[in-house]
Scaffold this motif. Structure first.
Motif, PDB file in Angstrom:
ATOM      1  N   UNK A 132      36.641  25.621  41.768  1.00  0.00           N
ATOM      2  CA  UNK A 132      35.996  26.799  41.088  1.00  0.00           C
ATOM      3  C   UNK A 132      35.392  27.737  42.231  1.00  0.00           C
ATOM      4  N   UNK A 133      35.544  28.944  41.794  1.00  0.00           N
ATOM      5  CA  UNK A 133      35.180  30.138  42.482  1.00  0.00           C
ATOM      6  C   UNK A 133      34.501  31.175  41.562  1.00  0.00           C
ATOM      7  N   UNK A 134      33.288  31.425  41.561  1.00  0.00           N
ATOM      8  CA  UNK A 134      32.748  32.530  40.884  1.00  0.00           C
ATOM      9  C   UNK A 134      31.980  33.218  41.797  1.00  0.00           C
ATOM     10  N   UNK A 135      31.882  34.800  41.626  1.00  0.00           N
ATOM     11  CA  UNK A 135      31.141  35.661  42.472  1.00  0.00           C
ATOM     12  C   UNK A 135      30.403  36.595  41.651  1.00  0.00           C
ATOM     13  N   UNK A 136      29.146  36.960  42.034  1.00  0.00           N
ATOM     14  CA  UNK A 136      28.346  37.899  41.455  1.00  0.00           C
ATOM     15  C   UNK A 136      28.012  38.753  42.520  1.00  0.00           C
ATOM     16  N   UNK A 137      28.139  40.130  42.336  1.00  0.00           N
ATOM     17  CA  UNK A 137      27.902  41.153  43.212  1.00  0.00           C
ATOM     18  C   UNK A 137      27.717  42.427  42.420  1.00  0.00           C
ATOM     19  N   UNK A 138      26.332  42.840  42.095  1.00  0.00           N
ATOM     20  CA  UNK A 138      26.091  43.826  41.243  1.00  0.00           C
ATOM     21  C   UNK A 138      26.641  45.123  41.796  1.00  0.00           C
ATOM     22  N   UNK A 139      27.159  46.098  40.921  1.00  0.00           N
ATOM     23  CA  UNK A 139      27.537  47.290  41.420  1.00  0.00           C
ATOM     24  C   UNK A 139      28.876  47.161  42.045  1.00  0.00           C
ATOM     25  N   UNK A 140      29.531  46.162  42.294  1.00  0.00           N
ATOM     26  CA  UNK A 140      30.972  45.957  42.773  1.00  0.00           C
ATOM     27  C   UNK A 140      31.645  45.063  42.221  1.00  0.00           C
ATOM     28  N   UNK A 141      31.409  43.927  41.642  1.00  0.00           N
ATOM     29  CA  UNK A 141      32.072  42.871  41.050  1.00  0.00           C
ATOM     30  C   UNK A 141      31.856  43.253  39.494  1.00  0.00           C
ATOM     31  N   UNK A 142      33.089  43.698  38.661  1.00  0.00           N
ATOM     32  CA  UNK A 142      32.855  43.944  37.421  1.00  0.00           C
ATOM     33  C   UNK A 142      32.159  42.653  36.338  1.00  0.00           C
ATOM     34  N   UNK A 143      31.115  42.599  35.732  1.00  0.00           N
ATOM     35  CA  UNK A 143      30.495  41.511  35.092  1.00  0.00           C
ATOM     36  C   UNK A 143      31.538  40.967  33.855  1.00  0.00           C
ATOM     37  N   UNK A 144      31.659  39.777  34.024  1.00  0.00           N
ATOM     38  CA  UNK A 144      32.680  39.088  32.921  1.00  0.00           C
ATOM     39  C   UNK A 144      33.985  39.356  33.068  1.00  0.00           C
ATOM     40  N   UNK A 145      34.299  39.525  34.392  1.00  0.00           N
ATOM     41  CA  UNK A 145      35.782  39.452  34.797  1.00  0.00           C
ATOM     42  C   UNK A 145      36.347  38.309  35.268  1.00  0.00           C
ATOM     43  N   UNK A 146      37.515  38.135  35.419  1.00  0.00           N
ATOM     44  CA  UNK A 146      38.268  37.142  35.920  1.00  0.00           C
ATOM     45  C   UNK A 146      39.464  37.525  36.847  1.00  0.00           C
ATOM     46  N   UNK A 147      40.063  36.632  37.412  1.00  0.00           N
ATOM     47  CA  UNK A 147      41.021  37.115  38.317  1.00  0.00           C
ATOM     48  C   UNK A 147      41.789  35.843  38.309  1.00  0.00           C
ATOM     49  N   UNK A 148      43.376  36.172  38.119  1.00  0.00           N
ATOM     50  CA  UNK A 148      44.320  35.084  38.007  1.00  0.00           C
ATOM     51  C   UNK A 148      45.283  35.057  39.348  1.00  0.00           C
ATOM     52  N   UNK A 149      44.874  35.841  40.270  1.00  0.00           N
ATOM     53  CA  UNK A 149      45.523  35.864  41.721  1.00  0.00           C
ATOM     54  C   UNK A 149      45.531  34.367  42.339  1.00  0.00           C
ATOM     55  N   UNK A 150      46.207  34.091  43.071  1.00  0.00           N
ATOM     56  CA  UNK A 150      46.429  32.854  44.031  1.00  0.00           C
ATOM     57  C   UNK A 150      45.430  32.994  44.966  1.00  0.00           C
ATOM     58  N   UNK A 151      44.016  32.225  45.259  1.00  0.00           N
ATOM     59  CA  UNK A 151      43.400  32.398  46.175  1.00  0.00           C
ATOM     60  C   UNK A 151      43.224  31.087  46.656  1.00  0.00           C
TER      61      UNK A 151
END
Length: 472
Positions: free
Chosen positions: A315-334
């Motif tokens: 799992x990887x979830x990241x919150x950074x107000x003002x930078x990371x869009x709320x409720x977003x997801x990323x499907x890229x390989x990390x």
């Protein structure tokens, strides 16, 4: 660089063995995790995040150094003859040099004494090896300290205590590294009866007979029948069929696993509450992850080590107000090899030249670099380990396929058996066969896929300065 030249505070919460299917934000059907789900709702959820070596010590060293196991030196578990050199470049030390206050509280599992103690931290308080769930001992610069209570609660209390004592005029980077939910699963007393009267849904592959897979799968000691008294905490009822025995064992162990996760999630909530009430939430980047995945009954297994999805995915979830869009997801390989560079980039600190990952900051901002990776490299070294008898392996995962090679030896690494096996391969079509039940290696239909992935695997090993054993 960070927005408007600011330097955010950083909180990284790393767990041990928290599998993706046991998190609500990832669609769990077996439990709820409201605090982690809140982080995901207020930030970004990564749907294709992976570890690069699915055991504790190597994953934690990769987090710190931004390098693969064969580069940072922790190829297998921390043990005599295998100690982490904490003097090598790491993101906490680099943040500290750049003016950050740094601390690590909880699981270290990279050795103790000499150059293996944490470096680059203003404060550290760590568990010896895996530590204990109840009334745990912690190691500090000043010696051992015992704290009363459940380890997940204690780690959080120590972390929040450090935040209370920090200098308020300087940014901080805090690593909260939990033991939970590592086996054997020992929940806090308040969760001891959670799920007691529930039937936890089993994965559809619980009764997988492993037909067609490499020999490594059949000889691994990770079946429900390999769970011991510390796991089950009750005698197995007599007269059960093999199928019913497996199902009974699954219910016993998964409930304790989820009880430990419940305490973990509560303590994530405590950290978020603290940041909010202290006025720190808006200026703090918070990340939640695990060192690797864990089999929750898939293929009839527990534990990790294999390159199969349950242990590879994290799992990887990241919150950074003002930078990371709320409720977003990323499907890229990390991958976890990206974390060090990402945290440095968030702080506006250039990465060290030896780091082998890539900063996730462009992804966190909602974009995707044109040259972003299309494959992830994995390698497990601890051949036929004494606990689970899992063969060494390495491989490449793309969006559509996974190629795994079992070289049949442990490359002479500490903790690896000297026994050898015949080299074998597995290929899985992840689009047609997401549960990885059908090995397509040797299938003429996939001959071109095998050729392509073998070339890509070799190229990745050379790129990351590893040894392509299969081309010797």
């Amino acid at each position: 660089m960070t927005p408007a030249g600011t330097r955010p505070d950083i909180v990284l919460i790393m767990t041990d063995d928290h599998a993706v299917p046991a998190i609500g934000a990832y669609g769990s059907v077996i439990n709820r995790t409201p605090a982690v789900d809140r982080l995901a709702a207020e930030g970004m959820r990564f749907d294709n995040a992976f570890c690069t070596n699915a055991i504790c010590s190597p994953a934690r060293a990769t987090l710190l150094t931004g390098t693969y196991s064969h580069v940072h030196g922790m190829t297998t578990l921390e043990q005599p003859g295998q100690k982490f050199d904490a003097t090598q470049p790491s993101f906490p030390a680099m943040l500290r040099t750049a003016g950050y206050q740094t601390a690590i509280i909880g699981k270290w599992h990279l050795g103790h004494g000499g150059t293996s103690d944490p470096r680059g931290f203003d404060h550290w308080e760590i568990l010896p090896e895996h530590g204990e769930y109840h009334d745990p001992v912690f190691l500090t610069r000043d010696g051992e300290r015992r704290h009363r209570g459940h380890v997940t609660d204690v780690i959080t209390e120590l972390a929040l205590g450090w935040l209370d004592r920090r200098a308020p005029d300087r940014p901080f980077a805090l690593l909260v590294q939990h033991k939970a939910p590592h086996r054997p699963f020992e929940p806090a007393e308040r969760h001891r009866h959670l799920y007691e009267h529930d039937v936890i849904p089993a994965p559809p592959t619980l009764h997988d007979d492993l037909t067609g897979r490499a020999d490594a799968a059949a000889e691994a000691a990770m079946r429900m029948s390999d769970l011991g008294p510390d796991d089950l905490k009750a005698p197995v009822p007599e007269g059960l069929s093999e199928r019913r025995d497996r199902e009974w064992r699954y219910q016993r162990y998964i409930k304790d696993y989820l009880r430990v996760v419940a305490g973990l999630d509560e303590n994530v909530g405590r950290v978020l509450h603290y940041l909010g009430t202290a006025g720190l939430a808006a200026g703090t980047a918070v990340a939640y992850t695990s060192d690797h995945g864990f089999h929750l009954g898939e293929h009839g297994w527990f534990d990790k080590r294999f390159m199969y999805e349950p242990s590879l995915r994290i799992p990887l979830v990241v919150r950074w107000p003002g930078v990371v869009p709320a409720g977003s997801s990323c499907g890229e390989l990390v991958a976890n090899v990206d974390f060090a560079q990402t945290l440095l980039d968030i702080a506006g600190v250039p990465a060290h030249e030896r780091m082998q990952g890539a900063s996730l900051l462009p992804l966190l901002r909602g974009g995707t670099p044109a040259d972003w990776r299309d494959a992830v490299y994995y390698r497990y070294f601890e051949h036929l380990d004494v606990c689970h008898n899992v063969q060494a392996s390495y491989g490449v995962r793309t969006r559509a396929h996974k190629l795994i090679h079992y070289p049949g030896h442990g490359s002479g690494q500490v903790g690896a058996s000297a026994e050898t096996r015949e080299p074998q391969w597995e290929l899985f079509d992840l689009e047609r066969d997401p549960d990885e039940l059908h090995n397509r290696y040797g299938d003429p239909e996939y001959a071109s896929v095998v050729e392509d992935l073998t070339e890509r695997l070799t190229a990745l090993q050379l790129r990351y300065r590893d040894t392509p054993e299969h081309v010797r």
